[in-house]
Every structure is written in structure tokens, then in C-alpha cells.
Scaffold this motif. Structure first.
Motif, PDB file in Angstrom:
ATOM      1  N   LEU A 108      16.022  12.975 -27.362  1.00 17.55           N
ATOM      2  CA  LEU A 108      15.036  13.381 -26.364  1.00 17.55           C
ATOM      3  C   LEU A 108      14.375  14.697 -26.757  1.00 17.55           C
ATOM      4  N   VAL A 109      15.168  15.677 -27.157  1.00 14.30           N
ATOM      5  CA  VAL A 109      14.618  16.982 -27.536  1.00 14.30           C
ATOM      6  C   VAL A 109      13.693  16.833 -28.742  1.00 14.30           C
ATOM      7  N   LEU A 110      14.096  16.061 -29.738  1.00 16.22           N
ATOM      8  CA  LEU A 110      13.266  15.865 -30.935  1.00 16.22           C
ATOM      9  C   LEU A 110      11.950  15.182 -30.578  1.00 16.22           C
ATOM     10  N   ALA A 111      12.006  14.163 -29.719  1.00 11.60           N
ATOM     11  CA  ALA A 111      10.795  13.440 -29.340  1.00 11.60           C
ATOM     12  C   ALA A 111       9.832  14.324 -28.579  1.00 11.60           C
ATOM     13  N   VAL A 112      10.354  15.130 -27.667  1.00  7.68           N
ATOM     14  CA  VAL A 112       9.497  16.035 -26.904  1.00  7.68           C
ATOM     15  C   VAL A 112       8.860  17.064 -27.836  1.00  7.68           C
ATOM     16  N   ALA A 113       9.655  17.613 -28.757  1.00  8.00           N
ATOM     17  CA  ALA A 113       9.122  18.605 -29.691  1.00  8.00           C
ATOM     18  C   ALA A 113       8.032  18.000 -30.569  1.00  8.00           C
ATOM     19  N   ALA A 114       8.230  16.769 -31.021  1.00 11.67           N
ATOM     20  CA  ALA A 114       7.225  16.122 -31.887  1.00 11.67           C
ATOM     21  C   ALA A 114       5.920  15.914 -31.131  1.00 11.67           C
ATOM     22  N   ARG A 115       6.001  15.447 -29.894  1.00 15.67           N
ATOM     23  CA  ARG A 115       4.758  15.162 -29.159  1.00 15.67           C
ATOM     24  C   ARG A 115       4.022  16.451 -28.783  1.00 15.67           C
ATOM     25  N   VAL A 116       4.765  17.522 -28.458  1.00 15.31           N
ATOM     26  CA  VAL A 116       4.119  18.787 -28.115  1.00 15.31           C
ATOM     27  C   VAL A 116       3.486  19.403 -29.358  1.00 15.31           C
ATOM     28  N   ALA A 117       4.180  19.332 -30.506  1.00 13.32           N
ATOM     29  CA  ALA A 117       3.632  19.893 -31.740  1.00 13.32           C
ATOM     30  C   ALA A 117       2.294  19.240 -32.089  1.00 13.32           C
ATOM     31  N   ARG A 118       2.223  17.933 -31.974  1.00 17.30           N
ATOM     32  CA  ARG A 118       0.985  17.232 -32.325  1.00 17.30           C
ATOM     33  C   ARG A 118      -0.115  17.488 -31.309  1.00 17.30           C
ATOM     34  N   ARG A 119       0.246  17.615 -30.058  1.00 13.19           N
ATOM     35  CA  ARG A 119      -0.756  17.911 -29.034  1.00 13.19           C
ATOM     36  C   ARG A 119      -1.335  19.307 -29.198  1.00 13.19           C
ATOM     37  N   GLU A 120      -0.487  20.260 -29.628  1.00 15.82           N
ATOM     38  CA  GLU A 120      -0.912  21.649 -29.754  1.00 15.82           C
ATOM     39  C   GLU A 120      -1.381  21.998 -31.159  1.00 15.82           C
ATOM     40  N   GLY A 121      -1.361  21.062 -32.089  1.00 14.99           N
ATOM     41  CA  GLY A 121      -1.781  21.338 -33.458  1.00 14.99           C
ATOM     42  C   GLY A 121      -0.819  22.235 -34.207  1.00 14.99           C
ATOM     43  N   LEU A 122       0.465  22.126 -33.924  1.00 12.39           N
ATOM     44  CA  LEU A 122       1.489  22.948 -34.573  1.00 12.39           C
ATOM     45  C   LEU A 122       2.251  22.115 -35.595  1.00 12.39           C
ATOM     46  N   PRO A 123       2.962  22.771 -36.542  1.00 17.35           N
ATOM     47  CA  PRO A 123       3.745  22.011 -37.517  1.00 17.35           C
ATOM     48  C   PRO A 123       4.793  21.140 -36.834  1.00 17.35           C
ATOM     49  N   ASP A 124       5.029  19.965 -37.408  1.00 10.96           N
ATOM     50  CA  ASP A 124       6.049  19.078 -36.857  1.00 10.96           C
ATOM     51  C   ASP A 124       7.418  19.750 -36.860  1.00 10.96           C
ATOM     52  N   PRO A 125       8.268  19.400 -35.896  1.00  7.16           N
ATOM     53  CA  PRO A 125       9.660  19.866 -35.955  1.00  7.16           C
ATOM     54  C   PRO A 125      10.381  19.232 -37.137  1.00  7.16           C
ATOM     55  N   VAL A 126      11.451  19.884 -37.577  1.00  6.09           N
ATOM     56  CA  VAL A 126      12.224  19.423 -38.727  1.00  6.09           C
ATOM     57  C   VAL A 126      13.588  18.948 -38.242  1.00  6.09           C
ATOM     58  N   PRO A 127      13.806  17.639 -38.139  1.00  5.51           N
ATOM     59  CA  PRO A 127      15.140  17.163 -37.736  1.00  5.51           C
ATOM     60  C   PRO A 127      16.147  17.385 -38.861  1.00  5.51           C
ATOM     61  N   VAL A 128      17.310  17.918 -38.501  1.00  5.12           N
ATOM     62  CA  VAL A 128      18.395  18.124 -39.469  1.00  5.12           C
ATOM     63  C   VAL A 128      19.629  17.392 -38.946  1.00  5.12           C
ATOM     64  N   THR A 129      20.194  16.556 -39.798  1.00  3.94           N
ATOM     65  CA  THR A 129      21.253  15.644 -39.391  1.00  3.94           C
ATOM     66  C   THR A 129      22.431  15.729 -40.345  1.00  3.94           C
ATOM     67  N   TRP A 130      23.646  15.678 -39.789  1.00  5.94           N
ATOM     68  CA  TRP A 130      24.850  15.557 -40.599  1.00  5.94           C
ATOM     69  C   TRP A 130      25.211  14.082 -40.742  1.00  5.94           C
ATOM     70  N   ARG A 131      25.641  13.709 -41.936  1.00  9.62           N
ATOM     71  CA  ARG A 131      26.250  12.403 -42.184  1.00  9.62           C
ATOM     72  C   ARG A 131      27.657  12.644 -42.734  1.00  9.62           C
ATOM     73  N   PHE A 132      28.621  11.834 -42.292  1.00  9.23           N
ATOM     74  CA  PHE A 132      30.022  12.093 -42.607  1.00  9.23           C
ATOM     75  C   PHE A 132      30.644  10.907 -43.324  1.00  9.23           C
ATOM     76  N   THR A 133      31.406  11.181 -44.391  1.00 10.83           N
ATOM     77  CA  THR A 133      32.184  10.125 -45.031  1.00 10.83           C
ATOM     78  C   THR A 133      33.532  10.014 -44.333  1.00 10.83           C
ATOM     79  N   GLY A 134      34.060   8.799 -44.306  1.00 11.96           N
ATOM     80  CA  GLY A 134      35.391   8.601 -43.753  1.00 11.96           C
ATOM     81  C   GLY A 134      35.499   8.857 -42.267  1.00 11.96           C
ATOM     82  N   ALA A 135      34.402   8.746 -41.527  1.00 10.57           N
ATOM     83  CA  ALA A 135      34.423   8.978 -40.083  1.00 10.57           C
ATOM     84  C   ALA A 135      33.557   7.926 -39.401  1.00 10.57           C
ATOM     85  N   PRO A 136      33.995   6.663 -39.396  1.00 14.61           N
ATOM     86  CA  PRO A 136      33.140   5.583 -38.877  1.00 14.61           C
ATOM     87  C   PRO A 136      32.780   5.731 -37.413  1.00 14.61           C
ATOM     88  N   ARG A 137      33.652   6.321 -36.606  1.00 19.40           N
ATOM     89  CA  ARG A 137      33.340   6.451 -35.177  1.00 19.40           C
ATOM     90  C   ARG A 137      32.284   7.511 -34.913  1.00 19.40           C
TER      91      ARG A 137
END
Length: 384
Positions: free
Chosen positions: A61-90
Motif C-alpha cells: 500500500l505504501v509503495l503504491a501510494v508513493a508511486a502514484r503521488v510521485a507521478r502526479r507531482e512530477g517527482l522521481p519514482d520511489p525505489v522499492p528495496v526488498t530482502w530475499r531469503f534462502t532456506g526460509a520458505p515461510r
């Protein structure tokens, strides 16, 4: 910075609620999405605007809101940063991460950090964090240290508060008779444990376990039923206040403007105006109502809640607890012999995670004062 007490660390539970906060100002309109738009704008105006993005409902939700506001205001897109984990299926949310990023057209800026033992309670990232800040709440806050470092000089948005504000502890009733029966069976199994503190906190002295259990049950019973009072109550809990305080200290060290849109006062006021009278509401249903069709369906679609304990209980913790000889624990709070016995089996209880960090840090030589923070570990792979 607010610090957990020895009692908090020993019990693995942060309890307590502050007094009500009275704020003056014009009455809020019942448009939480507009309030979120306003909440993310300051961060977007200070690029790079990094969003800590797990793929769960709150960060989506936060990422989507930031993306839509950035484009409406002519600002740089937000940068999503994500962790991926080995050996942690859950803890795997990669499918939802990809769906949300694709729906928001943010694939070009998406950064993925990959970890094996890196995020263990006393792994490489946690050690840097603990040596600089000591034991903080929550015990997994070090996960955000490399994310903050990527945002140095810019801003960071998080989904902090979603667990408390949008759901709290009181769950809505099951939608079907089968689901209601399943919950009844679960409660029947859990009931004996709920009334036996020694089963919930077996590593504590018996009198301390009873004290923690009474305080925990009292706080759970005190949670308001209506959404408006409930969100205000959770926003005042020590648990959340301590998290915000520690997060702010880390962000300040890296010249990062930190934002938690789901805890923004304007958003909370608008959410209360919209749905504060309700007693029962589902998290995904509430988020869909907030989005109001203005965001892609992938953002608020129901999904499985990820479980992250196996991300933080890895080889460094396993080796440490197996070799721990009982020194350093407070015998007024901890049943040392019982804790050693519990730690002889794997996995260890999540409630002892803060003790792992405290006892490891006590066994380490004192760091140089005010050591400068370093960049993310070189073995953390980044893909674009």
C-alpha cells in the motif's frame, strides 16, 4: 532513543501503554487515501525515496501510494528495496513482490537484497547494528540497516504500524461455519497454555513468568473493540513507540528522512472518521476500502501472512546458544539451568531472541565509541 528494559529483554515482551494524546486542529475528512498521499509527499521530495518493500499488504500500500503521488507531482519514482531469503520458505513473498512491482511499473528501480545467514540474530548485519546501538526493540530491526544505508542522504518510507493499526489483536469473526469450528478447536488447544505462564515463558523464574503473563493478559483485555479507539491505543503502546525511536536513531545517523505513513496523524484521523465506529473489520477489506479502486488490485488482494522467524534463527545463533555456558544472564529474572536446557534444542523460542543478542553482546569486547557506520555487507547481492 527509547531502550528495552532488562525485564523486556528477559521476557521477550514489551508491554505498557502511554496516556491519551490530544491533538488540536481542523476535523479530518473521511479520506484515508488522500491522507496517505500527503504523508508520503515530504519523502518523495527528498530523493532517493526508498520504500522498505516486503510484498505484504502494508508495504505494498505504501509503495503504491508513493508511486502514484510521485507521478502526479512530477517527482522521481520511489525505489522499492526488498530482502530475499534462502532456506526460509515461510518468509517467501517473491510472487507477490513481483506482481505488485509489475502492476506499479517499478521494475526498473527495484532493488533486491539477498541473504543467507546475513540477517541472523547475531549474524553479520546484526553484529554491526548491536555494536553501534546495543539491543533494541524489535530484535529484527537490523534488517533495515542496509536499507537505510541505501537511502543515505534521502528518505525512507515503511509500512510500520500496519500490524497494529489495521488489525490489532482482535480478529474479525470467521466467515464460514467450518472456519468458526476450526478456530474453536484452536482455542481449545491453546487455552491450557494461556493459563500456564510456565508454558509460555519457561525460561523465566516462575514468579517472573506469572508477572509477565498477568501483565500480558491484562493488556490484551484492555485493547478497545472499536477501530478508532483501538488505533489510538496501539499508537501509544511502548512496543510501537520503542520501535519508532530506534528506527529514527538509525535514520538520523545516515541523514535519512524517515516516514511511517500508516502512523501519520492525518491518516489515523481520516481512518477514524471513515471507520472508527466499527467493531469488526478484516485487514484486507479495510485496505481495499482505503484504496477505493484508485490503486491496482494486486496491492490490496488478500495474501498469506509471511513468517520470518527462520530468517533470524540461523547458524550463528545456533552455534552461540549451543556453546553458552550460562554466564551473563540475570538470575533474578532467568532460570539459567532451564534456559540452557531450552537452548539445547532447535529451534529456540522466539521469545528468547533478545536474550541471544544481549548475551552475545555481553561476551563481545566493547566497540570503539561512536564508530562510523559502514555500508551494506559486501556479500549481500543486489539485483536490479
Amino acid at each position: 532513543m527509547l531502550r528495552p528494559t532488562p525485564f523486556d529483554i528477559a521476557s521477550g515482551t514489551v508491554l505498557g501503554v502511554g496516556p491519551p494524546i490530544h491533538r488540536s486542529g481542523p476535523p479530518a475528512g473521511p479520506d484515508p487515501l488522500a491522507a496517505l498521499d500527503r504523508a508520503v509527499l515530504p519523502a518523495l521530495r527528498r530523493p532517493p525515496c526508498v520504500v522498505s518493500f516486503s510484498g505484504g499488504l502494508d508495504s505494498s500500500l505504501v509503495l503504491a501510494v508513493a508511486a502514484r503521488v510521485a507521478r502526479r507531482e512530477g517527482l522521481p519514482d520511489p525505489v522499492p528495496v526488498t530482502w530475499r531469503f534462502t532456506g526460509a520458505p515461510r518468509a517467501d513473498e517473491s510472487a507477490w513482490q513481483a506482481r505488485v512491482v509489475a502492476a506499479l511499473h517499478l521494475g526498473g528501480s527495484w532493488q533486491v537484497l539477498r541473504a543467507d545467514d546475513d540477517l541472523d540474530l547475531i549474524g553479520p548485519v546484526a553484529r554491526r547494528f548491536l555494536r553501534r546501538y546495543g539491543v533494541r526493540h524489535p530484535v529484527n530491526l537490523h534488517l533495515h540497516l542496509p536499507v537505510v544505508e541505501l537511502a543515505t542522504g534521502g528518505s525512507l518510507l515503511t509500512g510500520l504500524g500496519g500490524d497494529q493499526i489495521l488489525s490489532g489483536w482482535r480478529r474479525p469473526p470467521p466467515p464460514t461455519a467450518r472456519a468458526r469450528l476450526a478456530r474453536a478447536h484452536t482455542l481449545a488447544r491453546e487455552l491450557p497454555r494461556r493459563h500456564r505462564p510456565g508454558r509460555l515463558f519457561p525460561w523465566l523464574r516462575a514468579d517472573v513468568a506469572r508477572q509477565v503473563h498477568r501483565a500480558l493478559r491484562a493488556e490484551q483485555r484492555a485493547e478497545p473493540r472499536r477501530l478508532g479507539p483501538r488505533t489510538a491505543w496501539h499508537a501509544r503502546r511502548r512496543d510501537l513507540l520503542m520501535t519508532r525511536s530506534a528506527f529514527t536513531a538509525v535514520a538520523d545517523d545516515h541523514a535519512v528522512e524517515l516516514g511511517h505513513p500508516l502512523l501519520d496523524h492525518g491518516f489515523l484521523a481520516a481512518l477514524t472518521a471513515l471507520a472508527g465506529h466499527r467493531r469488526r473489520t478484516s485487514r484486507d477489506g479495510l485496505l481495499a476500502e482505503i484504496a477505493g479502486g484508485a490503486l491496482p488490485a494486486e496491492v490490496t488482494a488478500p495474501r498469506r501472512k509471511a513468517r520470518f522467524l527462520e530468517v533470524f534463527l540461523r547458524t550463528p545463533t545456533r552455534e552461540f546458544v549451543r556453546s553458552w555456558d550460562g554466564t551473563g544472564a540475570d538470575p533474578d529474572l532467568i532460570d539459567v539451568a532451564r534456559l540452557r536446557d531450552i537452548w539445547s534444542r532447535w529451534p529456540i523460542p522466539g521469545g528468547t531472541a533478545a536474550l541471544v543478542q544481549q548475551l552475545w553482546l555481553a561476551a563481545e569486547p566493547a566497540p570503539a565509541p561512536d564508530a562510523a557506520p559502514t555500508r551494506a555487507d559486501s556479500n549481500a547481492e543486489v539485483t536490479w
